[in-house]
Write a protein that holds these residues in place. Structure first.
Motif, short mmCIF file in Angstrom:
data_model
loop_
_atom_site.label_atom_id
_atom_site.label_comp_id
_atom_site.label_asym_id
_atom_site.label_seq_id
_atom_site.Cartn_x
_atom_site.Cartn_y
_atom_site.Cartn_z
N TRP A 130 7.76 10.52 20.16
CA TRP A 130 7.55 10.41 18.75
C TRP A 130 6.13 10.30 18.38
O TRP A 130 5.58 10.63 17.45
CB TRP A 130 8.10 8.95 18.31
N PRO B 257 0.23 5.00 0.44
CA PRO B 257 -0.53 6.16 1.03
C PRO B 257 -0.57 7.69 0.31
O PRO B 257 0.47 7.67 -0.23
CB PRO B 257 -0.47 5.98 2.47
N LEU C 225 1.81 10.63 4.30
CA LEU C 225 2.23 9.74 5.59
C LEU C 225 2.88 10.96 6.17
O LEU C 225 4.02 11.52 6.04
CB LEU C 225 3.13 8.70 5.17
N TYR D 176 0.89 -1.00 -0.03
CA TYR D 176 0.04 0.10 -0.15
C TYR D 176 1.09 1.09 0.06
O TYR D 176 1.64 1.39 0.88
CB TYR D 176 -0.82 0.02 1.37
N ARG E 67 17.62 13.83 20.38
CA ARG E 67 17.23 14.01 19.39
C ARG E 67 18.18 14.44 18.08
O ARG E 67 18.55 13.79 17.26
CB ARG E 67 15.92 14.94 19.06
N MET F 8 18.73 7.44 19.29
CA MET F 8 18.18 8.39 20.09
C MET F 8 17.62 7.64 21.37
O MET F 8 17.68 8.22 22.42
CB MET F 8 16.60 8.90 19.18
N LEU G 279 15.03 9.02 10.86
CA LEU G 279 14.88 7.70 10.35
C LEU G 279 15.62 7.66 8.96
O LEU G 279 15.25 8.97 8.31
CB LEU G 279 13.54 7.24 10.11
N GLU H 12 7.04 12.24 11.79
CA GLU H 12 7.22 13.00 13.04
C GLU H 12 8.60 13.62 13.04
O GLU H 12 9.62 12.66 12.91
CB GLU H 12 7.10 12.06 14.29
N PRO H 13 8.87 14.73 12.98
CA PRO H 13 10.10 15.15 12.89
C PRO H 13 11.23 14.98 13.78
O PRO H 13 12.46 14.97 13.87
CB PRO H 13 9.96 16.81 13.24
N PRO I 283 16.64 5.90 15.25
CA PRO I 283 15.74 5.69 16.40
C PRO I 283 16.51 5.04 17.57
O PRO I 283 16.60 5.25 18.61
CB PRO I 283 14.47 5.11 15.93
N LEU J 99 11.53 11.98 15.05
CA LEU J 99 11.89 10.83 14.79
C LEU J 99 13.14 10.62 13.87
O LEU J 99 12.70 10.62 12.54
CB LEU J 99 10.55 9.76 14.43
N ARG K 258 21.08 9.70 14.46
CA ARG K 258 20.51 9.80 13.25
C ARG K 258 19.58 8.50 13.20
O ARG K 258 19.07 8.29 11.85
CB ARG K 258 21.74 9.38 12.03
N LEU L 167 0.40 1.45 7.54
CA LEU L 167 1.12 0.71 6.94
C LEU L 167 1.49 -0.66 7.81
O LEU L 167 1.67 -1.64 7.39
CB LEU L 167 2.40 1.39 6.64
N GLN M 164 13.43 13.08 6.42
CA GLN M 164 12.77 14.28 6.41
C GLN M 164 13.40 15.07 5.44
O GLN M 164 12.88 16.04 5.05
CB GLN M 164 13.36 15.02 7.77
N ARG N 278 8.62 0.67 -0.65
CA ARG N 278 8.09 -0.12 0.56
C ARG N 278 6.99 -1.08 0.34
O ARG N 278 6.89 -2.09 0.76
CB ARG N 278 7.62 1.12 1.60
#
Lengths: 257, 265
Positions: B33, A78, A81, A76, B209, B218, A89, A84-85, B215, A87, B213, B162, A124, A138
């Motif tokens: 988060w 979307p 999405l 899927y 944070r 963090m 990733l 969250e700044p 999670p 987080l 880089r 997801l 981000q 994904r």
């Protein structure tokens, strides 16, 4: 197009949904087989995304039923999405969250979609088009039986849009999956889809795009303006297009509320 | 002899604080988060009512605290999922009204002796070796669960939809997180107090944070910053006789301010 030799993946019957005082969906029925590409088009707020979410089992309906083949691996993509700044990733980290994702598959798809250089970038920092591709990667990672794309070309430049729509039938052939996608631009999806459903809360009309495009109704509705980058504006008052209602079009599914 | 006695008295609280910050690192990261800070506050404020009821009905106060915290978390859990319900306002009402009701009930029960200040701001000297043992057990369980379910918890945090389509048990993972939160908040309360407990959950991850880089980084940095805050705060409390809970929070805040100087993004 109805392909009896291909297994049915998804079948919705008589879906109705009312939210607050607005009837969002009225008596929607549809089927999707493996190897078939079905596109939902319609104006903003016509319930396309809601319908997809219902088909995926993310939302409930007031009445009607959704049948999904079991087991059914779904990819899927979307429309939005919200990230969250706080987080942190990377692209790789994000893709690894897909259940049982293999690193080899991740790198394979990133290469295929031309974004292999982004692998260690923070999600981000991606542009809209890059992020759409990551989301597509994904969705493809787990070799889905059913690929669901909600406005897959949002934030993608015109060149990229054409590329993406050329890619979709190829992916379908490779994976043998069914594809359900949403678009608000009929012209762009014409070549990429087997069947189109125009909806505006209810299904206004549906049918095979090739047959649709040669029919009088189509010419009447869309005129000759469908040059490569012409914009098609979807005006739905309550005049339903006649596409699919013609007698000489046996493959088109007809619905007339 | 005096110095020895004092260090013994400080050992249990210090150990509890250090153990706790190992958990609040990763758990607090999820709170940040998922924007659940207010939820944590509500749990903490509601706990005062739990303590009061526990004292009146003559149950072990720590047990009463744990029970009430878990019950409250389970009651609030469905609300968490209805984002459209303007849960900020609703949580605000529940949070403060529970604190108020707790205070009123406490004052009415005149024959009960409860150290109110101790609950509001933490009372380190009341931390016993039994408490420390409980914190240790809870810390081991929570860290184990977080590591075990890390990918699912993170996937659910990034996008519940997801994750649901991927087949992660989204609702169960959310419940797990909330129950761990209730457990940790109940145990942290003795050390930093009701009013400051969510600070321990939020400030270290916020400081972590800008240094991270991924999670995982963090969560780890948040634990380290928490550990340093506890050491700093308790040392300050030891040498200058400042209240321990607030000192720990002040230390964490100083570290947060320092972290903003590093690589501001």
């Amino acid at each position: 197009m109805i392909m009896p030799d291909r297994p049915l993946l998804l079948k919705a019957t008589g879906l109705n949904l009312k939210r607050r005082h607005k009837q969002v969906l009225t008596d929607i029925s549809l089927e999707l087989h493996a190897g078939e590409i079905l596109t939902l088009i319609g104006p903003n707020g016509c319930g396309k995304s809601t319908l997809i979410r219902i088909l995926l089992g993310l939302e409930k309906v007031d009445s009607g039923s959704v049948w999904r083949r079991k087991p059914l691996t779904i990819g899927y993509m979307p429309q939005h999405l919200q990230l969250e700044p706080r987080l942190p990733l990377t692209v790789l980290g994000f893709l690894r969250l897909a259940r049982s994702a293999q690193d080899s598959a991740i790198h394979g798809w990133l290469n295929r979609l031309g974004i292999q250089l982004l692998v260690n970038q923070d999600i981000q920092d991606l542009s809209g088009g890059e992020w759409q591709r990551v989301l597509l990667a994904r969705a493809l990672l787990l070799k889905p039986d059913l690929l669901v794309l909600d406005e897959p070309v949002q934030g993608v430049d015109v060149q990229g849009q054409h590329e993406l729509y050329r890619l979709i039938p190829t992916l379908r052939d490779e994976l043998g999956c069914g594809v359900l996608m949403i678009s608000h631009d009929l012209h762009l999806v014409m070549a990429a889809t087997d069947e189109v459903i125009c909806m505006n809360g209810h299904i206004c009309c549906s049918g095979h795009p090739d047959l649709v495009s040669v029919s009088d109704a189509y010419q009447q509705l869309f005129g000759q303006r469908t040059a490569p980058i012409a914009h098609y504006t979807h005006h739905h008052d309550h005049q339903h297009c006649l596409v699919g209602h013609t007698d000489d079009d046996p493959t088109a599914e007809t619905r007339q509320p | 002899m005096n110095a020895l006695m004092i260090s013994y008295w400080w050992l249990m609280p210090l150990l509890s604080g250090l153990l706790l910050s190992c958990v609040t690192g990763p758990l607090g990261s999820f709170v940040v988060w998922r924007r659940m800070a207010f939820f944590g506050d509500t749990l903490a404020h509601g706990a005062l009512l739990g303590i009061t009821l526990g004292v009146i009905s003559d149950i072990n106060p720590t047990l009463a605290l744990l029970l009430s915290s878990v019950v409250l978390a389970l009651l609030l859990y469905p609300m968490q999922r209805i984002a459209s319900l303007s849960s900020d306002t609703l949580l605000g009402i529940i949070s403060h009204s529970m604190l108020a009701v707790g205070l009123v009930v406490l004052s009415l029960a005149q024959d009960v002796r409860v150290d109110l200040m101790g609950y509001l701001f933490g009372d380190l000297l009341a931390v016993t070796s039994t408490d420390t043992l409980m914190v240790a057990i809870a810390a081991v369980i929570c860290i184990g669960l977080i590591i075990w379910q890390w990918r699912g918890l993170l996937a659910t945090t990034v996008s519940p939809e997801l994750a649901a389509i991927d087949g992660y048990p989204v609702a169960r993972l959310q419940l797990l997180l909330i129950l761990m939160l209730a457990l940790v908040i109940a145990l942290a309360m003795k050390i930093v107090g009701i009013l400051l407990v969510s600070a321990m959950l939020i400030i270290p991850p916020a400081a972590a944070r800008s240094l991270s880089r991924t999670p995982e980084q963090m969560a780890l940095f948040a634990s380290l910053i928490g550990l340093v805050s506890v050491l700093m705060g308790m040392s300050a409390s030891f040498w200058w006789d400042t209240p321990a809970g607030p000192s720990v929070v002040v230390a964490a805040t100083l570290l947060f301010v320092a972290s903003t100087a590093v690589n501001r993004r």
